[in-house]
Design a protein around this motif. Sequence first.
Motif, PDB file in Angstrom:
ATOM      1  N   GLU A 484      -3.230 -28.031  75.648  1.00  0.00           N
ATOM      2  CA  GLU A 484      -3.871 -29.070  76.729  1.00  0.00           C
ATOM      3  C   GLU A 484      -2.451 -29.846  77.127  1.00  0.00           C
ATOM      4  OE1 GLU A 484      -7.607 -31.909  78.003  1.00  0.00           O
ATOM      5  OE2 GLU A 484      -7.343 -30.893  75.883  1.00  0.00           O
ATOM      6  N   LYS A 485      -2.070 -30.490  76.304  1.00  0.00           N
ATOM      7  CA  LYS A 485      -0.734 -31.361  76.715  1.00  0.00           C
ATOM      8  C   LYS A 485       0.496 -30.910  75.598  1.00  0.00           C
ATOM      9  CE  LYS A 485      -4.064 -35.367  77.428  1.00  0.00           C
ATOM     10  NZ  LYS A 485      -4.340 -36.933  76.685  1.00  0.00           N
ATOM     11  N   PRO A 486       1.064 -30.098  76.461  1.00  0.00           N
ATOM     12  CA  PRO A 486       2.281 -29.525  75.563  1.00  0.00           C
ATOM     13  C   PRO A 486       3.441 -30.323  75.662  1.00  0.00           C
ATOM     14  CG  PRO A 486       1.995 -28.532  77.361  1.00  0.00           C
ATOM     15  CD  PRO A 486       1.051 -29.269  77.573  1.00  0.00           C
ATOM     16  N   ILE A 487       4.348 -30.548  74.781  1.00  0.00           N
ATOM     17  CA  ILE A 487       5.518 -31.304  74.577  1.00  0.00           C
ATOM     18  C   ILE A 487       6.480 -30.376  74.283  1.00  0.00           C
ATOM     19  CG2 ILE A 487       6.839 -33.235  73.557  1.00  0.00           C
ATOM     20  CD1 ILE A 487       4.235 -34.627  73.012  1.00  0.00           C
ATOM     21  N   LEU A 488       7.527 -30.081  75.323  1.00  0.00           N
ATOM     22  CA  LEU A 488       8.805 -29.200  74.954  1.00  0.00           C
ATOM     23  C   LEU A 488       9.906 -29.718  74.542  1.00  0.00           C
ATOM     24  CD1 LEU A 488       9.456 -26.148  75.459  1.00  0.00           C
ATOM     25  CD2 LEU A 488      10.501 -26.719  77.754  1.00  0.00           C
ATOM     26  N   LYS A 489      10.315 -29.295  73.471  1.00  0.00           N
ATOM     27  CA  LYS A 489      11.617 -29.851  72.747  1.00  0.00           C
ATOM     28  C   LYS A 489      12.812 -28.960  73.226  1.00  0.00           C
ATOM     29  CE  LYS A 489      11.462 -30.951  68.457  1.00  0.00           C
ATOM     30  NZ  LYS A 489      11.076 -30.692  66.967  1.00  0.00           N
ATOM     31  N   VAL A 490      13.771 -29.554  73.740  1.00  0.00           N
ATOM     32  CA  VAL A 490      15.071 -28.796  74.339  1.00  0.00           C
ATOM     33  C   VAL A 490      16.118 -29.448  73.683  1.00  0.00           C
ATOM     34  CG1 VAL A 490      16.123 -28.013  76.126  1.00  0.00           C
ATOM     35  CG2 VAL A 490      13.720 -28.518  76.515  1.00  0.00           C
ATOM     36  N   GLY A 493      23.919 -27.791  73.912  1.00  0.00           N
ATOM     37  CA  GLY A 493      25.272 -28.118  73.698  1.00  0.00           C
ATOM     38  C   GLY A 493      25.500 -27.643  71.917  1.00  0.00           C
ATOM     39  N   ARG A 494      26.699 -27.991  71.599  1.00  0.00           N
ATOM     40  CA  ARG A 494      27.126 -27.706  70.152  1.00  0.00           C
ATOM     41  C   ARG A 494      27.968 -28.761  69.714  1.00  0.00           C
ATOM     42  NH1 ARG A 494      27.805 -22.104  72.520  1.00  0.00           N
ATOM     43  NH2 ARG A 494      26.363 -20.818  71.776  1.00  0.00           N
ATOM     44  N   GLY A 495      27.924 -28.552  68.186  1.00  0.00           N
ATOM     45  CA  GLY A 495      28.872 -29.662  67.475  1.00  0.00           C
ATOM     46  C   GLY A 495      28.564 -31.082  67.803  1.00  0.00           C
ATOM     47  N   THR A 496      29.519 -31.759  68.232  1.00  0.00           N
ATOM     48  CA  THR A 496      29.239 -33.286  68.405  1.00  0.00           C
ATOM     49  C   THR A 496      28.558 -33.619  70.032  1.00  0.00           C
ATOM     50  OG1 THR A 496      31.573 -33.494  69.611  1.00  0.00           O
ATOM     51  CG2 THR A 496      31.146 -34.168  67.011  1.00  0.00           C
ATOM     52  N   ASN A 500      19.315 -33.648  72.844  1.00  0.00           N
ATOM     53  CA  ASN A 500      18.129 -33.279  72.257  1.00  0.00           C
ATOM     54  C   ASN A 500      17.008 -34.156  73.288  1.00  0.00           C
ATOM     55  OD1 ASN A 500      18.010 -31.853  69.799  1.00  0.00           O
ATOM     56  ND2 ASN A 500      19.124 -33.623  69.338  1.00  0.00           N
ATOM     57  N   ALA A 501      16.166 -33.314  74.088  1.00  0.00           N
ATOM     58  CA  ALA A 501      15.467 -33.984  75.010  1.00  0.00           C
ATOM     59  C   ALA A 501      13.874 -33.379  74.736  1.00  0.00           C
ATOM     60  CB  ALA A 501      15.557 -33.508  76.425  1.00  0.00           C
ATOM     61  N   LYS A 502      12.938 -34.280  74.898  1.00  0.00           N
ATOM     62  CA  LYS A 502      11.613 -34.007  74.820  1.00  0.00           C
ATOM     63  C   LYS A 502      10.914 -34.088  76.365  1.00  0.00           C
ATOM     64  CE  LYS A 502      10.693 -34.885  70.048  1.00  0.00           C
ATOM     65  NZ  LYS A 502       9.822 -36.014  69.227  1.00  0.00           N
ATOM     66  N   PHE A 503      10.188 -33.058  76.815  1.00  0.00           N
ATOM     67  CA  PHE A 503       9.420 -33.161  78.111  1.00  0.00           C
ATOM     68  C   PHE A 503       7.983 -33.053  77.799  1.00  0.00           C
ATOM     69  CE2 PHE A 503      13.540 -31.336  78.616  1.00  0.00           C
ATOM     70  CZ  PHE A 503      14.001 -31.855  79.824  1.00  0.00           C
ATOM     71  N   LYS A 504       7.207 -34.287  78.122  1.00  0.00           N
ATOM     72  CA  LYS A 504       5.803 -34.029  78.388  1.00  0.00           C
ATOM     73  C   LYS A 504       5.423 -33.296  79.660  1.00  0.00           C
ATOM     74  CE  LYS A 504       5.051 -38.251  75.425  1.00  0.00           C
ATOM     75  NZ  LYS A 504       4.383 -39.403  75.424  1.00  0.00           N
ATOM     76  N   VAL A 505       4.981 -32.239  79.601  1.00  0.00           N
ATOM     77  CA  VAL A 505       5.007 -31.129  80.701  1.00  0.00           C
ATOM     78  C   VAL A 505       3.808 -31.518  81.456  1.00  0.00           C
ATOM     79  CG1 VAL A 505       4.894 -28.716  81.263  1.00  0.00           C
ATOM     80  CG2 VAL A 505       6.230 -29.539  79.052  1.00  0.00           C
ATOM     81  N   ALA A 506       2.721 -31.826  80.939  1.00  0.00           N
ATOM     82  CA  ALA A 506       1.503 -32.343  81.760  1.00  0.00           C
ATOM     83  C   ALA A 506       1.767 -33.262  82.690  1.00  0.00           C
ATOM     84  CB  ALA A 506       0.251 -32.381  81.021  1.00  0.00           C
TER      85      ALA A 506
END
Length: 546
Positions: A484-490, A493-496, A500-506
Amino acid sequence: TIDALYAFTDCEVSISPNACVIVNNKPQFLGATELLKTATDNTKDLLKRELEIKLAELQEKWHYTSLEKIFFEEKIYKELEKKHETWDKVLEAIDKAFVPFKKQLKRDITREDIIKLTEKPVRRIYKLDIDELNNQIKGLEADIKQVKHDLANLVDFAVAYYENLLKKYGKGRERKTEIKQFDVIQAKTVAIANIKFYANFADGFVGTGLKKDEYITEVSELDDIIAFTKGGIMKVVKVSDKTFIGKDILHVAVFQKSDERTTYNMMYVDGKTGVSYAKRFNVTGITRDKEYDLTKGSEKSRVHYFTVNANGEAEVVKIVLSPNCSAKKKELEFYFEELEIKGRGSIGNQVTKYPIKSVKFKEAGRSTLDAKKLWFDDKFGRLNPEEKGIYLGKFEAEDRLLVIYNDGNYEIVDQELTQRFDTEKILLIEKFDAEKVITAVYLDNEKLQYNIKRFKIETSTLHSKFLFIKEGKGNMLEAVTTDEKPILKVKSGRGTQVNNAKFKVANMVEVMGWKAVGTKLTDFSKSVEMEWEKPVEDGGQGALFE
């Protein structure tokens, strides 16, 4: 279907080879596994011998190259210019000149080594010549190290040898079939039902040859047929041209063995006492062609009422008694849901001792069975009630399943257990709920970006695929959920340079039509990784991005 090919053709052939081979100078009968093991062990031994020969050749070459380097670098060749009495004295002088350097070598210097050196054309030696010899020695040392490593790891070397054979000779000979695991295939479940089956209800005959009588259904040659008569007789027979069941047939259908959900509701009068009984029962296992009496067994017993209920439904019926009987109340209602489901041989519960004129359906009832539990076997791609694989939930008769594939199609299917799904292409399979919002992320290969969309299923057609992502070559579904309220972790990039990001899609994407393209989420990159995180309830106003 592939299952039918598997069951009825040589799509899979099992063979049991019994080969007689000579092992250690003795004949032995070996199976396929032993033959492969013996052949592989022999190949490994041959590879070991080849490596040992190669190592000896490299070591010999290293020895002579080192001698040659010392011979010229230390000017030992000048012994050839001195006036020695004999040729043997020349060779002895060269051998003596090598004494300070023998510790650098890995074996003794032989007479043949010295003679070979003297055969080299003597000319002015430059530093470049010495450097070239040094490079040759380094190359030989590297080769020797590799061969020793291969000998110490002979199994890995043998595996690499076989893989190289495939690379070297496999072009144009690629496998055109797929290797997949199959569950046990019952021929009866995959046989095509394309034979018309008929019944003569009055005379009591069933079969495929009764084309002038009433059509029942299409069957396969492997099916069994179950039939019930007015006299309370049940019989299961094979599909044939013409079979006698018994006069006044009430019901004919394809018999499903071990079916614990189909429930038969029946009311009958005992021919000896005139007492009427009601019963509910399943038919799971039988002896083919045997007559089963479902009444008390009296000669003139007759069935008043009979229904077949695929999911254990229990209806309400209206009973009208004979007008000449002494009962004060001539009409009454009977509720089948008050009866327990028992075996087919049970007598049943007494309904009335008075003669019955008629029994008629009055009102449909609910199922008295628990909802059916289903699992998805993600190894063989089958639905099952045997607790194999992923639990999907409890299902009523009208419930459906939603299947979403990685190519961006969705499909609504029924609960038929004979269906096979390609597990490598499925991203989501669950009980279908038309009110649930689907959140999907897919790759738009043309624009090299990930799009996101939220939508509801608006179609109801069974077993038809519908593409819900943008059509285009290379477009693929990356992630999908019905939370119902999905959160997408994206993660990108590599190494240093990892981000990281989180999207509250709803909060960021509105629900749209299932054909909509969606909105851009992020640019495409091979380093992008996505996964869903279940939202945490925190009562406060959350941010759109984190």
